[in-house]
Write a protein that holds these residues in place. Structure first.
Motif, mmCIF file in Angstrom:
data_model
loop_
_atom_site.group_PDB
_atom_site.id
_atom_site.type_symbol
_atom_site.label_atom_id
_atom_site.label_comp_id
_atom_site.label_asym_id
_atom_site.label_seq_id
_atom_site.Cartn_x
_atom_site.Cartn_y
_atom_site.Cartn_z
ATOM 1 N N ILE A 74 58.257 39.578 42.840
ATOM 2 C CA ILE A 74 56.791 38.750 42.435
ATOM 3 C C ILE A 74 56.635 37.440 43.369
ATOM 4 O O ILE A 74 57.405 36.955 43.993
ATOM 5 C CB ILE A 74 56.912 38.388 41.120
ATOM 6 C CG1 ILE A 74 57.857 37.442 40.940
ATOM 7 C CG2 ILE A 74 56.907 39.617 40.325
ATOM 8 C CD1 ILE A 74 57.817 36.955 39.516
ATOM 9 N N GLU A 75 55.426 36.988 43.322
ATOM 10 C CA GLU A 75 55.094 35.740 43.720
ATOM 11 C C GLU A 75 55.153 34.711 42.791
ATOM 12 O O GLU A 75 54.651 34.675 41.570
ATOM 13 C CB GLU A 75 53.628 35.544 44.491
ATOM 14 C CG GLU A 75 53.287 34.213 45.097
ATOM 15 C CD GLU A 75 51.936 34.210 45.807
ATOM 16 O OE1 GLU A 75 51.552 33.282 46.333
ATOM 17 O OE2 GLU A 75 51.398 35.555 45.995
ATOM 18 N N TYR A 76 55.855 33.577 42.809
ATOM 19 C CA TYR A 76 56.089 32.387 41.912
ATOM 20 C C TYR A 76 55.766 31.009 42.707
ATOM 21 O O TYR A 76 56.432 30.744 43.658
ATOM 22 C CB TYR A 76 57.474 32.153 41.513
ATOM 23 C CG TYR A 76 57.755 31.239 40.629
ATOM 24 C CD1 TYR A 76 57.424 31.260 39.338
ATOM 25 C CD2 TYR A 76 58.198 30.267 40.935
ATOM 26 C CE1 TYR A 76 57.522 30.137 38.531
ATOM 27 C CE2 TYR A 76 58.541 28.994 40.241
ATOM 28 C CZ TYR A 76 58.252 28.789 38.926
ATOM 29 O OH TYR A 76 58.542 28.055 38.161
ATOM 30 N N GLY B 222 52.663 43.218 38.765
ATOM 31 C CA GLY B 222 52.225 41.961 39.656
ATOM 32 C C GLY B 222 51.936 40.642 38.880
ATOM 33 O O GLY B 222 52.343 40.431 37.537
ATOM 34 N N THR B 223 51.332 39.771 39.489
ATOM 35 C CA THR B 223 51.036 38.247 38.951
ATOM 36 C C THR B 223 49.876 37.960 39.045
ATOM 37 O O THR B 223 49.128 38.432 39.930
ATOM 38 C CB THR B 223 52.165 37.370 39.335
ATOM 39 O OG1 THR B 223 51.908 37.379 40.756
ATOM 40 C CG2 THR B 223 53.632 37.736 39.243
ATOM 41 N N VAL C 158 47.240 50.317 35.981
ATOM 42 C CA VAL C 158 47.734 50.612 37.140
ATOM 43 C C VAL C 158 47.611 49.558 38.159
ATOM 44 O O VAL C 158 48.120 49.659 39.286
ATOM 45 C CB VAL C 158 47.108 51.735 37.781
ATOM 46 C CG1 VAL C 158 47.447 53.082 36.906
ATOM 47 C CG2 VAL C 158 45.385 51.642 37.926
ATOM 48 N N GLY C 159 47.021 48.461 37.839
ATOM 49 C CA GLY C 159 46.644 47.198 38.941
ATOM 50 C C GLY C 159 46.036 46.203 38.245
ATOM 51 O O GLY C 159 44.841 46.373 37.141
ATOM 52 N N PHE C 160 46.160 44.966 38.947
ATOM 53 C CA PHE C 160 45.315 43.811 38.573
ATOM 54 C C PHE C 160 44.671 43.381 39.936
ATOM 55 O O PHE C 160 45.641 43.221 40.918
ATOM 56 C CB PHE C 160 46.204 42.764 37.818
ATOM 57 C CG PHE C 160 45.678 41.535 37.716
ATOM 58 C CD1 PHE C 160 44.878 41.283 36.360
ATOM 59 C CD2 PHE C 160 45.562 40.409 38.471
ATOM 60 C CE1 PHE C 160 44.040 40.245 36.269
ATOM 61 C CE2 PHE C 160 44.926 39.142 38.387
ATOM 62 C CZ PHE C 160 44.169 39.069 37.039
ATOM 63 N N ASP C 161 43.673 42.788 40.185
ATOM 64 C CA ASP C 161 42.959 42.319 41.390
ATOM 65 C C ASP C 161 42.087 41.289 40.939
ATOM 66 O O ASP C 161 41.127 41.516 39.999
ATOM 67 C CB ASP C 161 42.871 43.770 42.210
ATOM 68 C CG ASP C 161 42.534 42.944 43.732
ATOM 69 O OD1 ASP C 161 43.161 42.135 44.169
ATOM 70 O OD2 ASP C 161 41.710 43.680 44.340
ATOM 71 N N ASP C 162 41.642 40.339 41.798
ATOM 72 C CA ASP C 162 40.674 39.263 41.531
ATOM 73 C C ASP C 162 40.035 39.264 42.985
ATOM 74 O O ASP C 162 39.523 38.094 43.324
ATOM 75 C CB ASP C 162 41.352 37.990 41.005
ATOM 76 C CG ASP C 162 42.290 37.646 42.264
ATOM 77 O OD1 ASP C 162 42.646 37.853 43.018
ATOM 78 O OD2 ASP C 162 42.551 36.311 41.797
ATOM 79 N N ILE C 163 40.002 40.195 43.798
ATOM 80 C CA ILE C 163 39.174 40.467 45.066
ATOM 81 C C ILE C 163 37.985 41.358 45.173
ATOM 82 O O ILE C 163 38.222 42.498 44.726
ATOM 83 C CB ILE C 163 40.255 40.340 46.469
ATOM 84 C CG1 ILE C 163 41.467 39.291 46.298
ATOM 85 C CG2 ILE C 163 39.275 40.735 47.560
ATOM 86 C CD1 ILE C 163 40.835 38.006 46.715
#
Length: 420
Positions: free
Chosen positions: A286-288, A348-349, A409-414
C-alpha cells in the motif's frame, strides 16, 4: 435593357475600398490605445485549467473537439491529477447478469455514506471480471483476454492477443495471467503490464502494451527477472514504478519486485527482514504518507491487530515496523459485521491514508479461495486510517438494487479524458 460589366474595373474598385477600410481600422486602433484602451489579451493557461477543472466531464469531452491545444489540456496529466471525485466501484450479481456500478460520496468530506449514482454496465463486459482500477482506467479480464475501459469517457478498447507468448500458445492446464495498468510520468503514457507464468512457476513472461493513439498497437516482451516467481499481491503503482510481491518455488519468503514503467526494467529488491511472509494471503503493498508500505492484516478479524512496514530509505532498503491495535469499540464493530466464513480484503487506499477494507464471504476448499454471496443486502466498506488508528464503517446506499451478491472491486478519484 442590356448591362455590361468590366471585371477589371470592379476588382480595382473593391481593392480601393478594402484599403480605405484597413486605414480606418488602423486609425481607430491607434486612437483606442492613445486613450488607454489596451488590446485584449488571451486567458492565461492556468486560469483555463482552473475553469476546466470545475466543469462536468461531459463538457470537457466536447471541448476536446475544439482544437488540439484544448484536447491536450483536457487529457493532460496535470488536469487529471487535479480531479477530486472519489468513487467506489462494485459488481452486483443478479440471476441473469452482473451489473457494474459506481458510487460517489454524499458529502464532500467523505465522512458520510456513498450513493450509487452510475450504471457502467455494457454488453462487452459479459463474462469478464475487473482486475485493476487505476487513474480512471479499468482493466477487465477473461482468461488470457483483456479489455481497458475508461470510466469517464465510457470508451472500451479490446487489447490484442499476445500471440508470441509460448506459455499461452502451449495452453498449459494451469497457468496464471495477470494484467495491471501503470502510468509513465516521463512520457505521460499509460501502459498495461501482463505477467504470464506456469503453475509451478518454472517459466514466466513479462509483456508491455502502450495505450493511446499514435503508438504501436502490439505487445512487447521484456526480460523477466530472476528468480522466477508468481505475483500474489494486487500491486501498487506510485512515482512511475509498479511494485508487487511474488512467490518463488522452494522459498519460504517471497521476492519484492519493482517495475520501472518508463524504462520498462524489472528489478528484484532485497526483502524486509521478517518472517511474516508465510501469511501471504493477507499481505498487501500500500501507499502510506507518500511512501511504500506493506500491510499484514492476517490477524485483523481475529485479534484486531495489523503489522505495518514502511520503507524509510529506498537505497539502504531500511524499513520501520509498527504494530496497529484496534480500539475495543472498533473491534466490536468488526466482530458484529464479519461473521463466520467472512473476512476483510484490502482494496487500496485513499489520499487521506485510509485503507479500504472490503467484506468478503469466502470458503477455502483445498486451500483455494471461493467467494460466496454476502450475508446482507447492505453494501458497505470499512475505512481504516493508519495515522490516526481509527476505523469507521461507510455504507454504499442504493434505492434501486437489492442483492446479496456484491463485491467492491476498486476505489478511484481520477477523471481521465485520454483516448484509448
Amino acid at each position: 435593357m442590356v448591362f455590361s460589366f468590366d471585371l477589371g474595373v470592379i476588382l480595382q474598385r473593391d481593392t480601393r475600398r478594402t484599403k480605405r477600410r484597413s486605414k480606418v481600422i488602423r486609425r481607430r486602433r491607434r486612437r483606442d490605445i492613445s486613450k488607454g484602451h489596451e488590446p485584449s489579451l488571451e486567458i492565461p493557461l492556468d486560469l483555463v485549467i482552473e475553469i476546466f477543472r470545475r466543469l462536468p466531464h461531459k463538457s470537457l469531452t466536447r471541448f476536446k473537439l475544439v482544437s488540439k491545444l484544448w484536447s491536450s489540456i483536457v487529457c493532460s496529466k496535470y488536469l487529471t491529477d487535479l480531479s477530486s471525485s472519489p468513487r467506489i466501484y462494485m459488481w452486483l450479481g443478479f440471476d441473469e447478469e452482473n451489473i457494474l456500478v459506481s458510487s460517489s460520496p454524499s458529502s464532500p468530506d467523505l465522512d458520510g455514506s456513498f450513493v450509487i449514482d452510475q450504471d457502467l454496465t455494457i454488453s462487452a463486459m459479459k463474462g469478464y471480471s475487473v482486475s485493476h482500477v487505476y487513474r480512471g482506467l479499468m482493466c477487465f479480464t477473461n482468461g488470457t483476454n483483456a479489455q481497458i475501459f475508461n470510466t469517464t469517457t465510457r470508451q472500451l478498447v479490446v487489447l490484442p492477443e499476445i500471440e508470441e507468448s509460448n506459455i499461452i500458445a502451449e495452453e498449459y492446464k494451469f497457468r496464471k495471467v495477470i494484467y495491471r495498468i501503470g502510468h509513465d510520468p516521463v512520457h505521460d503514457q499509460y501502459k498495461v503490464v501482463c505477467i504470464v507464468s506456469t503453475h509451478n512457476v518454472r517459466r514466466m513472461e513479462h509483456w508491455v502494451f502502450t495505450l493511446g493513439g499514435g503508438v504501436s498497437r502490439q505487445w512487447r516482451k521484456i526480460p523477466s527477472p530472476c528468480p522466477q516467481h508468481s505475483p500474489f499481491t494486487q500491486g501498487l503503482t506510485m512515482n512511475g514504478r509498479m511494485y508487487y510481491l511474488g512467490l518463488v518455488p522452494d522459498l519460504l519468503s517471497p521476492v519484492f519486485v519493482r517495475f520501472d514503467i518508463s524504462s520498462e526494467e524489472i528489478s528484484v529488491l532485497q526483502n524486509v527482514e521478517d518472517a511474516f511472509w508465510c501469511r501471504y494471503y493477507y499481505t498487501e503493498i500500500i501507499e502510506y504518507d507518500g511512501r511504500l508500505a506493506i500491510l499484514d492484516y492476517s490477524d485483523l478479524v481475529k485479534d484486531g491487530v495489523m503489522e505495518l512496514w514502511v520503507r524509510e530509505d529506498e537505497e539502504k532498503n531500511s524499513w520501520s515496523r509498527k504494530t496497529l491495535v484496534l480500539h475495543p469499540s472498533h473491534m466490536n464493530m468488526v466482530k458484529t459485521h464479519i461473521v463466520h466464513n467472512m473476512s476483510l480484503r484490502v482494496q487500496g487506499t485513499t489520499r487521506n491514508c485510509d485503507v479500504i477494507l472490503v467484506p468478503q464471504h469466502i470458503t477455502r476448499p483445498d486451500d483455494q479461495f471461493i467467494v460466496l454471496p454476502q450475508v446482507t443486502t447492505h453494501f458497505y466498506v470499512f475505512l481504516y486510517n493508519l495515522q490516526k488508528n481509527h476505523l469507521r464503517k461507510v455504507y454504499i446506499k442504493s434505492n434501486r438494487y437489492n442483492t446479496k451478491r456484491w463485491d467492491v472491486v476498486g476505489f478511484d478519484d481520477i477523471e481521465n479524458f485520454m483516448s484509448l
